[in-house]
Design a protein around this motif. Structure first.
Motif, PDB file in Angstrom:
ATOM      1  N   PRO A   8      70.971  20.209  50.759  1.00 42.83           N
ATOM      2  CA  PRO A   8      72.163  20.619  51.499  1.00 42.83           C
ATOM      3  C   PRO A   8      72.520  19.607  52.583  1.00 42.83           C
ATOM      4  O   PRO A   8      71.668  19.165  53.351  1.00 42.83           O
ATOM      5  CB  PRO A   8      71.747  21.955  52.113  1.00 42.83           C
ATOM      6  N   ARG A  67      77.708  20.486  51.371  1.00 41.86           N
ATOM      7  CA  ARG A  67      77.659  19.813  50.064  1.00 41.86           C
ATOM      8  C   ARG A  67      76.238  19.916  49.512  1.00 41.86           C
ATOM      9  O   ARG A  67      75.273  19.685  50.227  1.00 41.86           O
ATOM     10  CB  ARG A  67      78.023  18.343  50.185  1.00 41.86           C
ATOM     11  N   ILE A  68      76.173  20.242  48.236  1.00 40.31           N
ATOM     12  CA  ILE A  68      74.900  20.238  47.524  1.00 40.31           C
ATOM     13  C   ILE A  68      75.124  19.432  46.256  1.00 40.31           C
ATOM     14  O   ILE A  68      76.019  19.759  45.471  1.00 40.31           O
ATOM     15  CB  ILE A  68      74.406  21.664  47.214  1.00 40.31           C
ATOM     16  N   GLU A  73      79.839  23.607  48.438  1.00 36.54           N
ATOM     17  CA  GLU A  73      79.350  24.945  48.106  1.00 36.54           C
ATOM     18  C   GLU A  73      79.509  25.930  49.260  1.00 36.54           C
ATOM     19  O   GLU A  73      79.102  27.074  49.156  1.00 36.54           O
ATOM     20  CB  GLU A  73      77.876  24.879  47.688  1.00 36.54           C
ATOM     21  N   GLY A  74      80.096  25.466  50.362  1.00 33.87           N
ATOM     22  CA  GLY A  74      80.306  26.363  51.485  1.00 33.87           C
ATOM     23  C   GLY A  74      81.126  25.676  52.557  1.00 33.87           C
ATOM     24  O   GLY A  74      81.293  24.462  52.543  1.00 33.87           O
ATOM     25  N   VAL A 101      79.815  30.774  51.886  1.00 29.49           N
ATOM     26  CA  VAL A 101      78.905  29.967  51.081  1.00 29.49           C
ATOM     27  C   VAL A 101      78.883  30.585  49.693  1.00 29.49           C
ATOM     28  O   VAL A 101      78.792  31.806  49.548  1.00 29.49           O
ATOM     29  CB  VAL A 101      77.486  29.941  51.696  1.00 29.49           C
ATOM     30  N   SER A 102      78.976  29.741  48.683  1.00 25.85           N
ATOM     31  CA  SER A 102      78.930  30.206  47.303  1.00 25.85           C
ATOM     32  C   SER A 102      77.743  31.140  47.118  1.00 25.85           C
ATOM     33  O   SER A 102      76.642  30.869  47.592  1.00 25.85           O
ATOM     34  CB  SER A 102      78.816  29.003  46.369  1.00 25.85           C
ATOM     35  N   LYS A 104      75.958  31.614  44.674  1.00 29.12           N
ATOM     36  CA  LYS A 104      74.872  31.034  43.866  1.00 29.12           C
ATOM     37  C   LYS A 104      74.064  30.007  44.666  1.00 29.12           C
ATOM     38  O   LYS A 104      73.061  29.502  44.190  1.00 29.12           O
ATOM     39  CB  LYS A 104      75.427  30.405  42.595  1.00 29.12           C
ATOM     40  N   THR A 105      74.485  29.729  45.891  1.00 28.53           N
ATOM     41  CA  THR A 105      73.792  28.764  46.742  1.00 28.53           C
ATOM     42  C   THR A 105      72.592  29.430  47.397  1.00 28.53           C
ATOM     43  O   THR A 105      72.662  30.576  47.819  1.00 28.53           O
ATOM     44  CB  THR A 105      74.757  28.208  47.810  1.00 28.53           C
ATOM     45  N   SER A 106      71.522  28.698  47.506  1.00 28.08           N
ATOM     46  CA  SER A 106      70.298  29.236  48.102  1.00 28.08           C
ATOM     47  C   SER A 106      70.475  29.487  49.597  1.00 28.08           C
ATOM     48  O   SER A 106      71.387  28.961  50.240  1.00 28.08           O
ATOM     49  CB  SER A 106      69.145  28.266  47.886  1.00 28.08           C
ATOM     50  N   GLY A 109      70.884  26.473  51.971  1.00 27.95           N
ATOM     51  CA  GLY A 109      72.206  25.903  52.199  1.00 27.95           C
ATOM     52  C   GLY A 109      72.926  26.606  53.337  1.00 27.95           C
ATOM     53  O   GLY A 109      73.496  25.975  54.226  1.00 27.95           O
ATOM     54  N   ARG A 110      72.896  27.939  53.315  1.00 22.51           N
ATOM     55  CA  ARG A 110      73.528  28.723  54.389  1.00 22.51           C
ATOM     56  C   ARG A 110      72.846  28.413  55.722  1.00 22.51           C
ATOM     57  O   ARG A 110      73.515  28.231  56.741  1.00 22.51           O
ATOM     58  CB  ARG A 110      73.420  30.209  54.061  1.00 22.51           C
TER      59      ARG A 110
END
Length: 161
Positions: A8, A67-68, A73-74, A101-102, A104-106, A109-110
């Motif tokens: 992330p 960004r991932i 992604e968020g 945040v998406s 599906k993102t871990s 990431g958040r």
């Protein structure tokens, strides 16, 4: 050319990022509409207004993107931040309009997005960041509680019809 970071990575958004931000926002609003259709209207009617507010915000407030592996992604967009804004205890704070945040993102990431937001707020002299989370989004509420976010204020809705 965007440098691809496998982990992330948080950066400031540019106008080139608007379409992906709007896509994430629309997906989140559709999800929230399934949780509470009386509170969240279908996004088609709101998308143009939100796009206008978002593009206008580029001139006034930072928009951070997560960004991932190179893909957004968020994001978090600041709604109101001015060193003149203080609460009743004289604490300077800023407000977030959206922290999305998406799904599906871990959690990492958040967490990374929140960490960078806190660093920015501290640098700017804010002592608190306010944002709203819909109470029916139980997974997100529990996540925020788990990482130590204080749920001090609650927005209540009184029906007048």
């Amino acid at each position: 050319m965007i440098k691809i970071h496998p982990n992330p990575f948080v950066d400031l958004a540019t106008t080139d990022d608007i379409n992906r931000i709007l896509q994430l926002w629309k997906t989140e609003m559709e999800y929230l509409h399934t949780l509470d259709p009386k509170f969240f209207s279908p996004t088609d009617s709101d998308k143009e207004e939100y796009e206008f507010r978002l593009t206008s915000a580029f001139d006034m407030f930072p928009i951070f993107i997560l960004r991932i592996s190179g893909k957004i992604e968020g994001f978090v967009n600041i709604y109101d931040c001015d060193n003149g804004i203080i609460d009743c205890n004289m604490i300077p704070y800023c407000e977030i309009e959206n922290l999305i945040v998406s799904r599906k993102t871990s959690a990492s990431g958040r967490k990374r997005l929140l960490h960078e937001l806190k660093k920015w707020a501290k640098k700017e002299g804010y002592q608190r960041i306010d944002f709203k989370v819909h109470s029916k989004d139980e997974k997100v509420v529990e996540y925020y509680k788990m990482i130590g976010i204080d749920f001090t204020y609650h927005t209540m809705g009184l029906k007048v019809i």
